[in-house]
Design an enzyme around this catalytic site. Sequence first.
Site, PDB file in Angstrom:
ATOM      1  N   ASP A  86      40.786  33.874  33.435  1.00  0.00           N
ATOM      2  CA  ASP A  86      40.170  34.662  34.505  1.00  0.00           C
ATOM      3  C   ASP A  86      40.018  36.121  34.058  1.00  0.00           C
ATOM      4  O   ASP A  86      40.692  36.573  33.130  1.00  0.00           O
ATOM      5  CB  ASP A  86      41.035  34.579  35.778  1.00  0.00           C
ATOM      6  CG  ASP A  86      40.277  35.010  37.031  1.00  0.00           C
ATOM      7  OD1 ASP A  86      39.087  35.377  36.936  1.00  0.00           O
ATOM      8  OD2 ASP A  86      40.881  34.968  38.116  1.00  0.00           O
ATOM      9  N   ALA A  88      39.699  40.432  35.229  1.00  0.00           N
ATOM     10  CA  ALA A  88      40.541  41.363  35.984  1.00  0.00           C
ATOM     11  C   ALA A  88      39.745  42.629  36.255  1.00  0.00           C
ATOM     12  O   ALA A  88      38.792  42.946  35.531  1.00  0.00           O
ATOM     13  CB  ALA A  88      41.802  41.705  35.201  1.00  0.00           C
ATOM     14  N   ASP A  89      40.148  43.334  37.291  1.00  0.00           N
ATOM     15  CA  ASP A  89      39.544  44.640  37.571  1.00  0.00           C
ATOM     16  C   ASP A  89      40.313  45.749  36.861  1.00  0.00           C
ATOM     17  O   ASP A  89      39.741  46.780  36.522  1.00  0.00           O
ATOM     18  CB  ASP A  89      39.515  44.874  39.091  1.00  0.00           C
ATOM     19  CG  ASP A  89      38.664  43.815  39.777  1.00  0.00           C
ATOM     20  OD1 ASP A  89      37.485  43.698  39.420  1.00  0.00           O
ATOM     21  OD2 ASP A  89      39.189  43.081  40.623  1.00  0.00           O
ATOM     22  N   LYS A  99      43.217  42.422  40.824  1.00  0.00           N
ATOM     23  CA  LYS A  99      42.125  41.453  40.860  1.00  0.00           C
ATOM     24  C   LYS A  99      41.603  41.331  42.295  1.00  0.00           C
ATOM     25  O   LYS A  99      42.259  41.731  43.236  1.00  0.00           O
ATOM     26  CB  LYS A  99      42.616  40.084  40.380  1.00  0.00           C
ATOM     27  CG  LYS A  99      42.970  40.082  38.904  1.00  0.00           C
ATOM     28  CD  LYS A  99      43.413  38.721  38.397  1.00  0.00           C
ATOM     29  CE  LYS A  99      42.573  37.575  38.854  1.00  0.00           C
ATOM     30  NZ  LYS A  99      41.132  37.700  38.596  1.00  0.00           N
ATOM     31  N   GLY A 100      40.425  40.748  42.405  1.00  0.00           N
ATOM     32  CA  GLY A 100      39.867  40.515  43.736  1.00  0.00           C
ATOM     33  C   GLY A 100      38.561  41.234  43.993  1.00  0.00           C
ATOM     34  O   GLY A 100      38.040  41.193  45.099  1.00  0.00           O
ATOM     35  N   GLY A 102      35.855  40.279  43.192  1.00  0.00           N
ATOM     36  CA  GLY A 102      34.909  39.233  43.605  1.00  0.00           C
ATOM     37  C   GLY A 102      35.388  38.483  44.843  1.00  0.00           C
ATOM     38  O   GLY A 102      34.841  37.431  45.185  1.00  0.00           O
ATOM     39  N   GLU A 108      42.613  32.651  43.276  1.00  0.00           N
ATOM     40  CA  GLU A 108      42.951  32.990  41.883  1.00  0.00           C
ATOM     41  C   GLU A 108      44.469  32.977  41.685  1.00  0.00           C
ATOM     42  O   GLU A 108      44.969  32.478  40.674  1.00  0.00           O
ATOM     43  CB  GLU A 108      42.374  34.363  41.523  1.00  0.00           C
ATOM     44  CG  GLU A 108      40.858  34.348  41.447  1.00  0.00           C
ATOM     45  CD  GLU A 108      40.221  35.707  41.261  1.00  0.00           C
ATOM     46  OE1 GLU A 108      39.049  35.736  40.879  1.00  0.00           O
ATOM     47  OE2 GLU A 108      40.866  36.725  41.512  1.00  0.00           O
TER      48      GLU A 108
HETATM   49  C1  5RP Z   1      37.299  38.151  41.305  1.00  0.00           C
HETATM   50  C2  5RP Z   1      38.113  38.817  40.270  1.00  0.00           C
HETATM   51  C3  5RP Z   1      37.454  39.093  38.947  1.00  0.00           C
HETATM   52  O1  5RP Z   1      38.188  38.472  37.949  1.00  0.00           O
HETATM   53  C4  5RP Z   1      37.402  40.579  38.725  1.00  0.00           C
HETATM   54  O2  5RP Z   1      36.759  41.180  39.845  1.00  0.00           O
HETATM   55  C5  5RP Z   1      36.643  40.919  37.447  1.00  0.00           C
HETATM   56  O3  5RP Z   1      35.312  40.579  37.594  1.00  0.00           O
HETATM   57  P1  5RP Z   1      34.215  40.883  36.490  1.00  0.00           P
HETATM   58  O4  5RP Z   1      34.484  39.986  35.346  1.00  0.00           O
HETATM   59  O5  5RP Z   1      32.902  40.592  37.195  1.00  0.00           O
HETATM   60  O6  5RP Z   1      34.327  42.347  36.124  1.00  0.00           O
HETATM   61  O7  5RP Z   1      39.261  39.136  40.431  1.00  0.00           O
HETATM   62  O8  5RP Z   1      37.969  38.071  42.537  1.00  0.00           O
END
Ligand code: 5RP
Length: 228
Positions: A86, A88-89, A99-100, A102, A108
């Site tokens: 996965d 991460a932000d 995270k979150g 999205g 998750e």
């Molecule tokens: C979704 C998440 C994503 O993993 C996080 O927002 C990273 O997204 P991106 O790869 O588009 O930068 O936690 O809930």
Amino acid sequence: MPTPAISQDELKAQVGRAALAHVVPGEIVGVGTGSTVNKFIEALAGLRDQIKGAVSSSEASTERLKALGIPVFDSNAVEELAVYIDGADEIDGRGHMVKGGGAALTREKIVAAQSRRFVCIADASKRVAVLGRFPLPVEVIPMAARRVARQFAAQGGTARLRMKGDAPLVTDNGQHILDVTGLEIRDPLAFESEVNQWPGVVTVGVFAHQKAHVCLLATPEGVQTLTF
Ligand code: 5RP
């Protein structure tokens, strides 16, 4: 001649492909959510015949996986996953994450908790010394949103209800998201434990108890592997 800059999209594609090395043949893989994970899902289609399928952390990822012919299993039908991949932000030097972005944080965290290893895929812009620069997502039961926002205000944070057009965004679980700015999360384990106790909080987007074991970090010089 100067080397042309690599786009963020290409960095995400590179790290999505690099994550394939962590997929265990013959097993079910845990799949996260977001634009980086979308690149991983595209790459995973090439290994479709070598895995049993996936457990997905969102309706959006489920749709993409199925469209590429990858079977998706209910998380209740699977005892344990070898690996969860996965994005991460934010990620700090110990593998703690925010995270979150999205809105998929609750699922998750569930899939991360049922996995032996969490492999985080991110580009170098996500690496921070202290969590809190990115607005912290918190999934809340709608009737508790104001009260939870006041609790964050008491800690110096500002919580805003995430909107989609004119209405609050509704998660895959039928709940709302608060995005909280102004926090410096110096003790992610304690912070996660505390906020998760607040009535009406479904999940806080700090992943310290379910931290990353490995981070594949895309940089213009190549993909770095950080282990925690
Ligand atoms: C979704 C998440 C994503 O993993 C996080 O927002 C990273 O997204 P991106 O790869 O588009 O930068 O936690 O809930």
